[in-house]
Enzyme design. Structure first.
Site, PDB file in Angstrom:
ATOM      1  CD  GLU A 177      -1.910  -0.171  -3.470  1.00 33.42           C
ATOM      2  OE1 GLU A 177      -1.478   0.705  -2.695  1.00 33.42           O
ATOM      3  OE2 GLU A 177      -2.026   0.006  -4.682  1.00 33.42           O
ATOM      4  CD  GLU A 382      -5.933   0.883  -6.591  1.00 35.42           C
ATOM      5  OE1 GLU A 382      -5.004   1.710  -6.629  1.00 35.42           O
ATOM      6  OE2 GLU A 382      -6.488   0.521  -5.546  1.00 35.42           O
TER       7      GLU A 382
HETATM    8  C1  FCB Z   1      -3.088   3.127  -4.571  1.00 32.26           C
HETATM    9  C2  FCB Z   1      -4.291   3.053  -3.657  1.00 32.26           C
HETATM   10  C3  FCB Z   1      -5.467   3.873  -4.116  1.00 32.26           C
HETATM   11  C4  FCB Z   1      -5.035   5.193  -4.721  1.00 32.26           C
HETATM   12  C5  FCB Z   1      -3.990   4.964  -5.768  1.00 32.26           C
HETATM   13  C6  FCB Z   1      -3.544   6.227  -6.476  1.00 32.26           C
HETATM   14  O1  FCB Z   1      -1.935   2.907  -3.839  1.00 32.26           O
HETATM   15  O2  FCB Z   1      -4.718   1.709  -3.506  1.00 32.26           O
HETATM   16  O3  FCB Z   1      -6.336   4.048  -3.024  1.00 32.26           O
HETATM   17  O4  FCB Z   1      -4.609   6.037  -3.726  1.00 32.26           O
HETATM   18  O5  FCB Z   1      -2.860   4.348  -5.196  1.00 32.26           O
END
Ligand code: FCB
Length: 478
Positions: A177, A382
């Site tokens: 990210e 994620e």
């Molecule tokens: C993302 C991050 C991760 C975590 C999630 C909830 O932006 O990559 O580390 O904080 O959100």
């Protein structure tokens, strides 16, 4: 576009995922490791930021976190018990190369070597991210990501990591990210290092792009030819509030700042014209040097996609807020040259983060990426949700809302695959409750509950549910 009705059509039936689909869970170094001053590790920007009064809720820090640095064997055993097929973790740069320059610290590398060996021993595929936000503080003191030298240092660190782990890690991710690193770290300041200058944020975005490209090359020249290299982006699924031209244009502007600022150079070899035009009042982008775009535009084996919630925007009209990003409030916007854009809370239920639950956003996003970047496989690196979990008097943690969230999002992934999108895997965020950045330990994203005073791990009901899905490759009907 997907509709709620279409998603409902999949409810009730069990969904079988393709053979070989990867079922994983994800974490990040600063969020779980603790042992902040052990074995030669030096402070990262997150150690410094967390120590700055008022920055992190309750003054929480990652000093101890989930104590994974000491409990890693137990954590790997737990993953094996749960039948998880792949584990996405990140290396702490200041543990591997404390000052961000020069030679590596063997003890730091040994930690990751042991972790990876244990994963392989248990049949869990290691997926290593080089950078999940813990920049060595010394590099920030030298200017941080707004400076070109940080990208060069990052490539050297990538080479160290590849030399140490390339014989056993077959899947690599450069950055996690980079939008957050640049625009929350240097724009709104709600993430480390907490700077608030829109031009620094754009400079940081470029040098993260450059760091990515240089690191891909450093990895490729050292790891076996069949190893995979990727990047993880939190592609925002941006929707206009209405079909009015000015709302649609607001969505275009935010899409450029959130997404195409990275996918443009990384996947297409150019910054989008509209982004350069939108930001022309702030910078002429002269920090982009001849040859940079060639360095950045490197072939990737897959694109990692992090998705939690959609983004709803309109032209500013007094409603909404100009600086929403879901990661904390600041009087500084994370969006350079976008004062005319308002952000709105999407309708429907929310998680403990206040993020709207909307699996159609994931479906739409995957379909769009599939058509924008044909031939590039996608992996959900994620997805997950925070809820106010607690251990009941029987010591059990029941989290039906998380099960529903993950089920609906997996159904959306399944539907995207059915419709022809090449999605290869899904990593649940997160394996463990952990340090949720500016929110400290107040938000619990884990499939496994962590009792912080004792460090005890308790698999939540969702962990047992996910375990069954991972073992069978079948999403049960509801
Ligand atoms: C993302 C991050 C991760 C975590 C999630 C909830 O932006 O990559 O580390 O904080 O959100």
């Amino acid at each position: 576009m997907a509709t709620a009705a279409q998603d409902a059509s999949t409810a009730g039936s069990a969904l079988t995922f393709p053979e070989g689909f990867l079922w994983g869970s994800a974490t990040a170094s600063y969020q779980i490791e603790g042992a902040a001053a052990e074995d030669g590790r030096t402070p990262s920007i997150w150690d410094t930021y967390a120590r700055t009064p008022g920055k992190v809720r309750n003054g929480d820090t990652g000093d101890i976190a989930t104590d994974h640095y000491h409990r890693w064997r137990e954590d790997v055993a737990m993953m094996a018990d749960l039948g998880i097929g792949a584990y996405r973790f990140s290396l702490a740069w200041p543990r591997v190369q404390p000052t961000g320059r020069g030679p590596a610290v063997q003890k730091g590398l040994d930690f990751y070597r042991r972790l990876v060996d244990e994963l392989l021993e248990k049949g869990i595929k290691p997926v290593a991210t080089l950078y999940h936000w813990d920049l060595p503080q010394e590099l920030e003191d030298a200017g941080g990501w707004p400076e070109r030298a940080t990208a060069e240092r990052f490539a050297e660190y990538a080479a160290i990591a590849a030399d140490a782990l390339g014989d056993r890690v077959a899947t690599w991710t450069t950055l996690n990210e980079p939008w957050c690193s640049a625009f929350l770290g240097y724009g709104s300041g709600v993430h480390a290092p907490g700077r608030t200058d829109p031009v620094d944020a754009l400079r940081a975005a470029h040098h993260l792009n450059l760091g990515h490209g240089l690191a891909v090359q450093a990895l490729r020249s050292r790891i076996p030819a069949d190893a995979q290299v990727s990047v993880t982006l939190n592609i925002h699924h941006v929707r206009p509030l209405t079909d009015a031209a000015e709302d649609v244009d607001s969505a275009r502007r935010i899409d450029a700042l959130a997404n195409r600022v990275y996918t443009g150079p990384m996947l297409g070899g150019a910054y989008p014209e509209d982004l350069l035009k939108d930001t022309a009042g702030l910078t002429d982008w002269s920090f982009v040097r001849d040859g940079d775009l060639t360095e950045i535009h490197q072939p990737l084996d897959f694109l990692g996609v992090n998705y939690y919630t959609p983004t709803l925007v309109s032209k500013a009209d007094g409603s909404g807020t100009h600086n929403s990003d879901g990661h904390g409030r600041s009087s500084h916007s994370p969006w350079p040259a976008a004062d005319e854009v308002a952000f709105h809370q999407p309708p429907g239920e929310t998680t403990a983060m206040g993020w709207a639950v909307d699996a159609t956003g994931l479906y739409d996003l995957l379909r769009r990426l599939g058509s924008d970047f044909p031939g590039l496989p996608l992996v959900i690196t994620e997805n997950g949700a925070a809820f106010d979990d607690y251990a009941d008097p029987n010591g059990e943690v029941k989290d039906p809302a998380r099960i529903a969230y993950v089920r609906d999002h997996l159904a959306a992934v399944h539907r995207a695959i059915q419709d022809g999108t090449d999605v290869r895997g899904y990593f649940l965020w997160s394996l463990l409750d952990n340090f949720e950045w500016g929110y400290g330990y107040s938000k619990r994203f884990g499939a496994v509950y962590v009792d912080y005073p004792t460090g005890r791990r308790i698999p939540k009901a969702s962990a047992r549910w996910y375990s069954e899905v991972a073992r069978t490759g079948v999403l049960p009907g509801v």
